[in-house]
Design a protein around this motif. Sequence first.
Motif, mmCIF file in Angstrom:
data_model
loop_
_atom_site.group_PDB
_atom_site.id
_atom_site.type_symbol
_atom_site.label_atom_id
_atom_site.label_comp_id
_atom_site.label_asym_id
_atom_site.label_seq_id
_atom_site.Cartn_x
_atom_site.Cartn_y
_atom_site.Cartn_z
ATOM 1 N N LYS A 167 0.841 -1.194 0.000
ATOM 2 C CA LYS A 167 0.000 0.000 0.000
ATOM 3 C C LYS A 167 0.875 1.243 0.000
ATOM 4 O O LYS A 167 1.941 1.274 0.600
ATOM 5 C CB LYS A 167 -0.914 0.007 1.218
ATOM 6 N N TYR A 168 0.378 2.253 -0.702
ATOM 7 C CA TYR A 168 1.063 3.531 -0.810
ATOM 8 C C TYR A 168 0.066 4.652 -0.551
ATOM 9 O O TYR A 168 -1.110 4.548 -0.913
ATOM 10 C CB TYR A 168 1.617 3.752 -2.221
ATOM 11 N N MET A 169 0.551 5.740 0.030
ATOM 12 C CA MET A 169 -0.225 6.960 0.103
ATOM 13 C C MET A 169 0.490 7.990 -0.757
ATOM 14 O O MET A 169 1.699 8.204 -0.609
ATOM 15 C CB MET A 169 -0.360 7.450 1.542
ATOM 16 N N TYR B 238 -5.217 13.336 -1.063
ATOM 17 C CA TYR B 238 -4.404 12.120 -1.021
ATOM 18 C C TYR B 238 -5.081 10.998 -1.790
ATOM 19 O O TYR B 238 -6.281 11.024 -2.053
ATOM 20 C CB TYR B 238 -4.162 11.667 0.423
ATOM 21 N N TRP B 239 -4.272 10.007 -2.146
ATOM 22 C CA TRP B 239 -4.727 8.745 -2.727
ATOM 23 C C TRP B 239 -4.140 7.636 -1.872
ATOM 24 O O TRP B 239 -2.954 7.661 -1.562
ATOM 25 C CB TRP B 239 -4.224 8.569 -4.154
ATOM 26 N N LEU B 240 -4.949 6.674 -1.510
ATOM 27 C CA LEU B 240 -4.484 5.473 -0.832
ATOM 28 C C LEU B 240 -4.650 4.345 -1.844
ATOM 29 O O LEU B 240 -5.759 4.067 -2.311
ATOM 30 C CB LEU B 240 -5.309 5.208 0.422
ATOM 31 N N LYS C 256 -3.217 0.392 -3.588
ATOM 32 C CA LYS C 256 -2.526 -0.887 -3.464
ATOM 33 C C LYS C 256 -1.834 -1.138 -4.795
ATOM 34 O O LYS C 256 -2.490 -1.362 -5.815
ATOM 35 C CB LYS C 256 -3.505 -2.011 -3.142
ATOM 36 N N ILE D 69 3.259 2.533 2.870
ATOM 37 C CA ILE D 69 2.654 2.310 4.184
ATOM 38 C C ILE D 69 3.385 1.132 4.818
ATOM 39 O O ILE D 69 3.480 0.057 4.236
ATOM 40 C CB ILE D 69 1.148 2.055 4.062
#
Length: 129
Positions: free
Chosen positions: A2-4, A87-89, A91, A125
């Motif tokens: 996961k990335y923010m 923001y974007w959360l 995968k 993350i």
Amino acid sequence: MKYMLLMNSNGNAWGGDAGLPGWSPEDIDRMMGFMEDLNKDLQARGEWIDAQGLTGPQDAKLVRARDGQPVITDGPFAESKEFLAGYWLLKLESDERAVEIATRISVCPGPGGAPLNQEIQIRPIAELP
């Protein structure tokens, strides 16, 4: 993983309750259409978890405990030239894909359709063992 992805905005570009100064309704529609298309594409690829635009710094609050009680400071914060605008959360399979998406976000159209070339911060993350 996961990335923010974090999008900052320059405080001078944000008009608070006035919206985005210098942005015509067409400019705002173009930007919103870009964001909608981006999010739909990320959803279709199974990468999208969440994305949100945030209100301006005039609505922000900093909270710090003092003797177990909240001490609240309202925004905007003079010491900050930039603020978190959204923001974007996601995968994603790789750092490279995160960079690809961040680059796409960065060229979001601004006034007159010119790319904003905004700085997008990529934050993996942490995964606990």
